[in-house]
Motif scaffolding. Structure first.
Motif, short mmCIF file in Angstrom:
data_model
loop_
_atom_site.label_atom_id
_atom_site.label_comp_id
_atom_site.label_asym_id
_atom_site.label_seq_id
_atom_site.Cartn_x
_atom_site.Cartn_y
_atom_site.Cartn_z
N THR A 115 0.83 -1.21 0.00
CA THR A 115 0.00 0.00 0.00
C THR A 115 0.87 1.26 0.00
O THR A 115 2.06 1.21 0.36
N ALA A 116 0.24 2.39 -0.39
CA ALA A 116 0.94 3.68 -0.34
C ALA A 116 1.40 3.97 1.09
O ALA A 116 2.45 4.57 1.29
N VAL A 119 4.70 2.26 1.88
CA VAL A 119 5.81 2.95 1.24
C VAL A 119 6.10 4.28 1.95
O VAL A 119 7.25 4.64 2.19
N ARG A 123 9.56 5.52 3.69
CA ARG A 123 10.18 6.78 3.30
C ARG A 123 10.37 7.68 4.54
O ARG A 123 11.41 8.33 4.69
N ASP A 129 13.93 6.15 -2.86
CA ASP A 129 13.17 5.46 -3.92
C ASP A 129 13.91 4.23 -4.44
O ASP A 129 13.28 3.19 -4.70
N VAL A 130 15.24 4.32 -4.59
CA VAL A 130 15.98 3.15 -5.08
C VAL A 130 15.91 2.02 -4.05
O VAL A 130 15.74 0.84 -4.42
N ILE A 132 13.50 1.45 -1.94
CA ILE A 132 12.14 0.87 -2.00
C ILE A 132 12.01 -0.01 -3.25
O ILE A 132 11.50 -1.13 -3.18
N HIS A 133 12.49 0.51 -4.38
CA HIS A 133 12.48 -0.28 -5.62
C HIS A 133 13.22 -1.59 -5.43
O HIS A 133 12.73 -2.67 -5.79
N ASP A 134 14.42 -1.52 -4.87
CA ASP A 134 15.22 -2.74 -4.75
C ASP A 134 14.60 -3.72 -3.76
O ASP A 134 14.68 -4.94 -3.97
N TYR B 3 4.26 4.15 -6.60
CA TYR B 3 4.67 4.47 -5.24
C TYR B 3 6.00 5.20 -5.17
O TYR B 3 6.33 5.81 -4.16
N ILE B 4 6.83 5.07 -6.22
CA ILE B 4 8.09 5.82 -6.29
C ILE B 4 8.08 6.60 -7.60
O ILE B 4 7.26 6.34 -8.48
N LYS B 5 9.00 7.57 -7.71
CA LYS B 5 8.97 8.46 -8.88
C LYS B 5 9.61 7.77 -10.08
O LYS B 5 10.82 7.72 -10.23
N PHE B 19 13.76 3.24 -14.76
CA PHE B 19 14.21 3.80 -13.46
C PHE B 19 15.50 3.14 -12.99
O PHE B 19 16.35 3.77 -12.37
N ARG B 20 15.65 1.85 -13.27
CA ARG B 20 16.79 1.09 -12.73
C ARG B 20 17.36 0.21 -13.84
O ARG B 20 17.18 -1.03 -13.86
N TYR B 148 6.64 -7.43 -9.23
CA TYR B 148 7.44 -6.21 -9.47
C TYR B 148 6.53 -5.10 -10.00
O TYR B 148 6.54 -3.97 -9.50
N LEU B 152 5.10 -2.09 -7.13
CA LEU B 152 5.51 -0.68 -7.24
C LEU B 152 4.33 0.21 -7.60
O LEU B 152 4.49 1.42 -7.72
#
Lengths: 189, 189
Positions: A115-116, A119, A123, A129-130, A132-134, B3-5, B19-20, B148, B152
């Protein structure tokens, strides 16, 4: 015995990778970048995320080898690795990592579970952001690795010393280097 | 909104990959080998497996784009793709592919769900060890890709014409080539 004829003497994912080096190369490249490459999350933190997800998926091989790598990265603290698997909220880890483990656990159950608010909390505790992505991609990738290892019925010996020893090598040398043991040179790169 | 930019104007996994790019490269390499590379399973058969698993994981973007690639590989037969998603046992596909889809569905629910009997049945219908291996890994990989993309919170526009058009390009040119649109050249290779 595995469901298909895999090379002998290579437990877990190693037998599957030696069987099909074409797919082993990108799989090793992916895990190298996610767990061992340069990152603002430490290797220990990333290995803990991989171990936790593998534990939630009940994959013996992956949770044991990545738990061993995590312990090797964390001064041999096997008790901490175990605590993260069973109750990470009360483990001696950062509040940021706890929030990332919540996201990883949601991804393990299904991508739409995140959920938002999950995240936003990560944060608020300093996650980029990286990071969270990873975290999302590490958790998603281990939902693949765990299914690959268990779905082929691979051999997963109960031999703690073997995992502990190999965990030290992986923590030091990384995945692409260690895979050269059993992959053709041109594949392992 | 994700959720991320993520970079704008790139739906689903494309935004996450742009992004990555470091992780996008092995992800593209993996899907290229599994779905588009040389194989005794046709690209249409492999795309159907990917589409079915993405449908079971309820990932709109992945089931729609891979469904479109599958249809493009199958003379535009969108009805067959839909039938495979809802009831593959009664679809006009080979008995071998049905047995492989059973294995893929088990992997989607969890690696330990696969049984020796499932594999024996696929083998009895002509599946090779590599085909069984690749079915398990395609299903496992889409458990990653689906998580994935959804984990996100990526943008997944409801625009059937867009997916249909892109599906034709992917069916023709493959994943590594098409990813050059949005990945730096040295990353996309």
């Amino acid at each position: 015995m595995a469901y298909i004829k895999l090379p002998e003497g290579l437990p877990g994912i190693r037998g599957a990778m030696a069987f099909r080096p074409e797919t082993a190369r990108p799989l090793n490249d992916l895990v190298e970048i996610l767990l061992h490459g340069p990152n603002s999350l430490t290797t220990g933190e990333r290995e803990l995320i991989a171990t936790y997800v593998s534990s939630e998926n009940d994959c013996y091989y992956c949770q044991t080898i990545h738990g061993a790598v995590a312990a090797a990265c964390l001064n041999g603290d096997e008790a901490l690795v175990k605590q993260v698997k069973v109750d990470f909220e009360n483990a001696e880890i950062s509040e940021k990592l706890k929030a990332l483990l919540v996201i990883a656990g949601k991804v393990q159950r299904g991508g739409k579970q995140v959920t938002a608010e999950d995240v936003a909390r990560a944060r608020g505790r300093g996650a980029t952001d990286v990071e969270i992505h990873d975290t999302v991609l590490i958790a998603a990738a281990f939902c693949m690795f765990n299914r690959y290892v268990d779905g082929l019925g691979t051999d997963q010996p109960r031999d703690e010393a073997m995992y502990r020893e190999r965990g030290k090598w992986l923590a030091r040398d990384g995945y692409v280097n260690v895979s050269k043991e059993y992959l053709p040179a041109e594949t392992a790169r």
